[in-house]
Every structure is written in C-alpha cells, then in structure tokens.
Write a protein that holds these residues in place. Sequence first.
Motif, PDB file in Angstrom:
ATOM      1  N   GLU A 143      14.045  96.931  33.198  1.00 55.93           N
ATOM      2  CA  GLU A 143      15.718  97.169  33.827  1.00 55.93           C
ATOM      3  C   GLU A 143      15.093  97.317  35.402  1.00 55.93           C
ATOM      4  OE1 GLU A 143      19.347  94.983  33.518  1.00 55.93           O
ATOM      5  OE2 GLU A 143      18.070  95.524  31.560  1.00 55.93           O
ATOM      6  N   VAL A 144      16.271  96.459  36.406  1.00 55.07           N
ATOM      7  CA  VAL A 144      15.782  96.426  37.811  1.00 55.07           C
ATOM      8  C   VAL A 144      16.915  95.983  38.084  1.00 55.07           C
ATOM      9  CG1 VAL A 144      13.281  96.580  37.466  1.00 55.07           C
ATOM     10  CG2 VAL A 144      14.077  94.175  38.420  1.00 55.07           C
ATOM     11  N   GLY A 145      16.660  97.074  39.737  1.00 56.23           N
ATOM     12  CA  GLY A 145      18.185  96.555  40.507  1.00 56.23           C
ATOM     13  C   GLY A 145      18.028  96.727  41.871  1.00 56.23           C
ATOM     14  N   PHE A 146      18.062  95.786  42.828  1.00 62.87           N
ATOM     15  CA  PHE A 146      17.443  96.049  44.146  1.00 62.87           C
ATOM     16  C   PHE A 146      19.289  96.009  45.573  1.00 62.87           C
ATOM     17  CE2 PHE A 146      16.312  91.938  43.011  1.00 62.87           C
ATOM     18  CZ  PHE A 146      16.064  91.180  43.382  1.00 62.87           C
ATOM     19  N   ASP A 147      18.594  95.724  46.183  1.00 64.64           N
ATOM     20  CA  ASP A 147      19.922  95.355  47.248  1.00 64.64           C
ATOM     21  C   ASP A 147      19.440  94.010  48.173  1.00 64.64           C
ATOM     22  OD1 ASP A 147      22.218  96.715  46.824  1.00 64.64           O
ATOM     23  OD2 ASP A 147      21.081  98.915  48.300  1.00 64.64           O
ATOM     24  N   SER A 148      20.458  93.025  48.282  1.00 62.30           N
ATOM     25  CA  SER A 148      20.324  91.771  49.053  1.00 62.30           C
ATOM     26  C   SER A 148      21.468  91.952  49.760  1.00 62.30           C
ATOM     27  CB  SER A 148      20.198  90.597  47.852  1.00 62.30           C
ATOM     28  OG  SER A 148      19.721  89.423  49.334  1.00 62.30           O
ATOM     29  N   GLY A 149      21.658  91.940  51.033  1.00 68.77           N
ATOM     30  CA  GLY A 149      22.128  91.910  51.860  1.00 68.77           C
ATOM     31  C   GLY A 149      23.422  93.582  51.491  1.00 68.77           C
ATOM     32  N   ASP A 150      24.605  92.703  51.410  1.00 68.72           N
ATOM     33  CA  ASP A 150      25.992  93.987  50.329  1.00 68.72           C
ATOM     34  C   ASP A 150      26.089  94.053  49.514  1.00 68.72           C
ATOM     35  OD1 ASP A 150      26.825  91.581  50.635  1.00 68.72           O
ATOM     36  OD2 ASP A 150      28.312  91.694  51.980  1.00 68.72           O
ATOM     37  N   ILE A 151      25.157  92.919  48.597  1.00 68.11           N
ATOM     38  CA  ILE A 151      25.126  93.274  47.394  1.00 68.11           C
ATOM     39  C   ILE A 151      24.087  93.660  46.511  1.00 68.11           C
ATOM     40  CG2 ILE A 151      26.711  91.181  47.626  1.00 68.11           C
ATOM     41  CD1 ILE A 151      24.193  89.732  45.799  1.00 68.11           C
ATOM     42  N   ALA A 152      24.623  94.071  45.516  1.00 64.67           N
ATOM     43  CA  ALA A 152      23.468  94.520  43.778  1.00 64.67           C
ATOM     44  C   ALA A 152      22.763  93.495  43.567  1.00 64.67           C
ATOM     45  CB  ALA A 152      24.144  95.956  43.421  1.00 64.67           C
ATOM     46  N   VAL A 153      21.581  93.540  42.981  1.00 69.45           N
ATOM     47  CA  VAL A 153      21.059  92.293  42.174  1.00 69.45           C
ATOM     48  C   VAL A 153      20.335  93.202  40.849  1.00 69.45           C
ATOM     49  CG1 VAL A 153      19.114  90.854  41.910  1.00 69.45           C
ATOM     50  CG2 VAL A 153      20.698  90.835  44.482  1.00 69.45           C
ATOM     51  N   GLY A 154      20.576  92.701  39.892  1.00 70.66           N
ATOM     52  CA  GLY A 154      19.830  93.121  39.073  1.00 70.66           C
ATOM     53  C   GLY A 154      19.523  92.369  38.208  1.00 70.66           C
ATOM     54  N   GLY A 155      18.312  92.429  37.199  1.00 73.15           N
ATOM     55  CA  GLY A 155      17.518  91.829  37.096  1.00 73.15           C
ATOM     56  C   GLY A 155      16.522  92.529  36.105  1.00 73.15           C
ATOM     57  N   GLU A 220      29.616  80.722  43.997  1.00 76.90           N
ATOM     58  CA  GLU A 220      30.645  79.155  44.919  1.00 76.90           C
ATOM     59  C   GLU A 220      31.160  79.887  45.910  1.00 76.90           C
ATOM     60  OE1 GLU A 220      30.395  77.089  43.146  1.00 76.90           O
ATOM     61  OE2 GLU A 220      30.068  77.874  41.334  1.00 76.90           O
ATOM     62  N   ASP A 221      30.690  81.275  46.652  1.00 74.69           N
ATOM     63  CA  ASP A 221      31.189  81.247  47.843  1.00 74.69           C
ATOM     64  C   ASP A 221      29.888  81.841  49.005  1.00 74.69           C
ATOM     65  OD1 ASP A 221      33.989  81.468  46.985  1.00 74.69           O
ATOM     66  OD2 ASP A 221      33.969  83.315  46.447  1.00 74.69           O
ATOM     67  N   THR A 222      28.954  80.954  48.446  1.00 75.15           N
ATOM     68  CA  THR A 222      27.646  81.900  49.046  1.00 75.15           C
ATOM     69  C   THR A 222      26.828  80.185  49.327  1.00 75.15           C
ATOM     70  OG1 THR A 222      27.708  83.766  47.560  1.00 75.15           O
ATOM     71  CG2 THR A 222      25.343  83.334  48.510  1.00 75.15           C
ATOM     72  N   GLY A 223      26.643  80.279  50.929  1.00 71.41           N
ATOM     73  CA  GLY A 223      25.805  79.252  51.387  1.00 71.41           C
ATOM     74  C   GLY A 223      24.163  79.747  50.549  1.00 71.41           C
ATOM     75  N   TYR A 224      23.359  78.856  51.244  1.00 71.65           N
ATOM     76  CA  TYR A 224      21.552  78.701  51.094  1.00 71.65           C
ATOM     77  C   TYR A 224      21.213  79.283  51.600  1.00 71.65           C
ATOM     78  CZ  TYR A 224      21.228  74.924  47.622  1.00 71.65           C
ATOM     79  OH  TYR A 224      21.098  74.117  46.477  1.00 71.65           O
ATOM     80  N   PRO A 225      22.139  80.661  53.244  1.00 70.13           N
ATOM     81  CA  PRO A 225      20.894  81.140  53.518  1.00 70.13           C
ATOM     82  C   PRO A 225      20.819  82.616  52.992  1.00 70.13           C
ATOM     83  CG  PRO A 225      22.154  79.467  55.209  1.00 70.13           C
ATOM     84  CD  PRO A 225      22.363  79.397  54.780  1.00 70.13           C
ATOM     85  N   GLN A 226      21.948  82.721  52.263  1.00 75.39           N
ATOM     86  CA  GLN A 226      21.699  84.264  51.669  1.00 75.39           C
ATOM     87  C   GLN A 226      21.724  84.065  50.088  1.00 75.39           C
ATOM     88  OE1 GLN A 226      24.985  82.448  52.785  1.00 75.39           O
ATOM     89  NE2 GLN A 226      25.002  83.447  54.745  1.00 75.39           N
ATOM     90  N   LEU A 227      21.213  82.552  49.622  1.00 73.29           N
ATOM     91  CA  LEU A 227      20.827  82.579  48.274  1.00 73.29           C
ATOM     92  C   LEU A 227      19.042  82.677  48.616  1.00 73.29           C
ATOM     93  CD1 LEU A 227      22.816  79.876  46.157  1.00 73.29           C
ATOM     94  CD2 LEU A 227      23.021  82.314  45.997  1.00 73.29           C
ATOM     95  N   ALA A 228      18.698  82.024  49.467  1.00 73.60           N
ATOM     96  CA  ALA A 228      17.250  82.122  50.562  1.00 73.60           C
ATOM     97  C   ALA A 228      16.851  83.984  50.030  1.00 73.60           C
ATOM     98  CB  ALA A 228      17.052  81.220  51.482  1.00 73.60           C
ATOM     99  N   GLY A 229      18.239  84.940  50.545  1.00 72.13           N
ATOM    100  CA  GLY A 229      17.439  85.943  51.046  1.00 72.13           C
ATOM    101  C   GLY A 229      17.511  86.642  50.043  1.00 72.13           C
ATOM    102  N   ASP A 230      18.479  86.705  48.738  1.00 74.83           N
ATOM    103  CA  ASP A 230      18.109  87.043  48.012  1.00 74.83           C
ATOM    104  C   ASP A 230      16.114  87.092  47.138  1.00 74.83           C
ATOM    105  OD1 ASP A 230      20.547  87.895  47.712  1.00 74.83           O
ATOM    106  OD2 ASP A 230      21.722  86.513  46.523  1.00 74.83           O
ATOM    107  N   VAL A 231      16.378  86.487  47.276  1.00 74.12           N
ATOM    108  CA  VAL A 231      14.594  85.086  46.153  1.00 74.12           C
ATOM    109  C   VAL A 231      14.221  86.450  48.212  1.00 74.12           C
ATOM    110  CG1 VAL A 231      13.516  83.948  46.113  1.00 74.12           C
ATOM    111  CG2 VAL A 231      15.459  83.352  46.484  1.00 74.12           C
ATOM    112  N   ALA A 232      14.175  86.194  48.605  1.00 69.32           N
ATOM    113  CA  ALA A 232      13.397  87.755  50.006  1.00 69.32           C
ATOM    114  C   ALA A 232      13.746  88.428  49.349  1.00 69.32           C
ATOM    115  CB  ALA A 232      13.590  86.794  51.139  1.00 69.32           C
ATOM    116  N   ALA A 233      14.761  89.116  49.046  1.00 66.40           N
ATOM    117  CA  ALA A 233      14.773  90.845  48.843  1.00 66.40           C
ATOM    118  C   ALA A 233      13.788  90.706  47.503  1.00 66.40           C
ATOM    119  CB  ALA A 233      16.113  90.903  49.215  1.00 66.40           C
ATOM    120  N   GLY A 234      14.520  90.153  46.245  1.00 73.53           N
ATOM    121  CA  GLY A 234      12.997  90.210  46.009  1.00 73.53           C
ATOM    122  C   GLY A 234      12.040  90.709  45.421  1.00 73.53           C
TER     123      GLY A 234
END
Length: 460
Positions: A143-155, A220-234
């Motif tokens: 179980e892992v977690g990391f930050d992407s901008g101002d949100i936490a990402v779990g996976g 739904e409140d997130t645009g593609y730049p932020q979603l692509a940022g989540d991928v890069a953060a991973g």
Amino acid sequence: MRRFVPFILLLAVLGAGCAAPSFPDLPGTISGAWSGRVMEPGSPREVEVTFTPDGGGSLVVPAEGPDATPVQDVGVRDGVVTFTVPDLPGDVRFEGALGAGSIDGTWTRAGEELPLVLEPGSLRPGPDRPQEPRPPFPYRVEEVGFDSGDIAVGGALTVPDGDGPFPAVVLISDRGTRDRDATQSTHRTFRVLADALTRAGYAVLRTDGRGVGGTGGFVEDTGYPQLAGDVAAGAEFLRARPEIDGGRIGLLGHGEGGYLAPLAAPDAGAAFAILLASPAMDGAAATELEARERPAASEASLGEVEESRTLRRRHLELIRTGDDDGIRALWRAWFEKQRAAGPGEQLEDPAELAERFVPGPYRRSYLLHDPAPSLRALDVPVLAVYGGRDPQVPAARNEPLMRDLLSANPVATVRTFPGLNHLMQPAGTGDPDEYTRIPTTIDPEVLDAVADWLDEYVGS
C-alpha cells in the motif's frame, strides 16, 4: 401527446466517451453495486442498490425478500446522490454525500430519517472471475501514497521478488471516478493487469482516482493538466525507490488514460507508452462517433433519435467555442419545450436543468482534448491496441488515425484484436451490457502481447 426524447439518448450529449458517463449530473459516476445497513433502532437492515449508467437502478432488501425493486430519480449533483424507491411503501427516498469510497446519507421511509452509509460492493456472491488474482502471490504487494500538488494520492505497488532494479509501469484508468483496480461491471481490470505484468518481471503502480479510496480531490473539478500531473507524480514516486529502474518507467493508459499518458509522458520522463482502446480523435468527435455506433434506445422513434443527434451536435459546437450562455439557452429552450408538451409538474425548472449541461473542468478537458500533438511528440516505444468489437472507441476509425499520428515514430506498434470489446474481453456484440456476463476480465492474448512487447522494447 408528444413523447419525450428518452433520457438514454441524451446521455451521449453529455459525453459518453470511452466508458460509462461519469459527470456530476449523471448516475454513471456511481454505476455498479453499493451496499450498507439502514440503522433502524434495534435491527439494522441490509440493503443493496445497483445503479446503471442510464439513470436507473434496482434495490434489494434481503429481509423483505430476494426480488429487486426499481430505483428511480437517480441523480448525482454537486457531490450529492439522490434516488427514490416508489414501489416500496412509505415514500422511500435517499440523499447522501459522495465521498472517498462511500455515500454517507439518510434513508427516509414513512417520514422517518435513518442513517445509511453505502459502500461499493454487493451483498450477494459475485460472478465467477477466473483471472482474479488470489494469494499467495509470487511478488510483493505494498500500500503506497504520495503527493500530487495539494492532494494525497493512494494506491498499490506490486514488485517482483528480488532486489531489482526493475522496470515499472504506471497504470492510468479510463474516464471518471475509478478505484485503483479500475473496477467496472464487477471486473477489476487493473488488478488482473498488474498481476500479469508483475509476474512477467515489471513493477506496477495503480492508484485510486481523485475522490476515491486513498486519493483526495474530486475528479469532476479537475482538468487535464492536473490529472496529467498526478501521473507524473506517480512516476517520480517510483523513481525515488531503490528497487525501481528510474530509466525504465513507462505509462499504460486505458481509454481516456490513453489521452493522459502522452500528455504526462514528458514530465513523467516516460521510457515507453502503452495505449489500450484509446481514442485517436478529439473528445467531442469521439463522443459523436460513439453515439452513432451504439444502438439507439428501442423505444425511440427515428424523429426522436435525430432530434437527440441535432441537440448533441449543437451542444458540442457550443462547447468548442466556449459559449456557456449558448449552452444554457439551448437546453433551457429544449426543456421548456418538453414541459409544454407534457406533464410539466414532472420536470424541474428548465433553467436549473440547463445549468447541468454546462461542462466543468473535467468534462470540458475531455471534450476539447486533441490527442494529435502529444501523440506525434512521443519519441519513445509505443504500443497501441484496439478491440475489433469496441463500439466506444471503434477500431475501424481509430486505428488508421493512430497509425498516422505515430507514423514518424520508428518504434510504434498499432494492432487490433478481432472479437474484443473496450475492456479487451472476448465479446459477442461488444456492448457494455455484456461486460458483467463475460467471465474473462482481459483476454490472455492481450496480456501476453503486452508482456512480449515490453520484453522486446523495454526488457525485464
């Protein structure tokens, strides 16, 4: 009396895209089985509600018998889920807040308000899924977690046994609110994919989408730049781990994930990209194509179907030009026409209904996204795969476009597997209604093809 254009025809107007609709005003956001306990004093009562992407659903209360009761008036707006159960006595209704992996709300029956928290999953045994990975595993699961901008990402991260360093794959799911397993129609697609690739020698990172499980925010409140940022953060998270080969981290996107993978590739330092059932045209064109490919509702007349298509085309034109006031005017006029033609008390205020058709950041990003620039810019090995019976991203239209967009890349492979649907399952018609009935989660031939391609171009 004039009949209303069936709601199922209007779903495509809001953006059917690569999977079941998943925007704030559509039940596709929550499609699938949810279960919980109505906290009646002294005797909590189990309930299971199953939402369908077309706005319907059913309810089972085991204590009252095994039969399902229709659920109506399903809505998801501003993070609030509502539905009614008119066939149960007591004017049954529900209202709850959609959170990270649950719907926390109130069940009202005969005027009595009782707490009810719904969580994904069924009370009943699920269908057989022979590919579902089961322990013990010949690899490590963390179980892992990391930050992407101002949100936490779990996976979850799966790593082959041994010291490494291992090449790694970041999985990017299809449209909407998805968990780390990309669960759809009782199939945990990414769990099966991660299992196969890790057994083949590749570390795999799969994450919860925004607003689900261990990940914050709301998609739904997130645009593609932020979603692509989540991928890069991973990818950056993987690069910091000693058991991962930082020079061999790649991206695998399914459906809309194939839009995000090329966008994220430069910032992620991607060494390769794999695109499964990903559109090669812009989102508005993909939406229009899917609406044409999928059969119209059987109860709709030819005139109603054409009216729906005209509305959809005009709606997409207004989105392309950024004319939100025009969108409001288009839909307000349409709903006023419906109210004038039928029992008006059954319709909400036309202005309020029209407001729901104004796209937010996520829906607007999808509909306006043109994948051509980011695909042409990919200078790493690319594998693009289509299913020959996929009505959501039809291979006959998308494969030639993808070949053209990748034609300057000497290490690009594009292929179609006949007989497979959007989930890469062996299919009859390919319609999403078949997903649950098909035991196979991903055709083994596709799993082998992806692993063989990785071995050739990346090396385990």
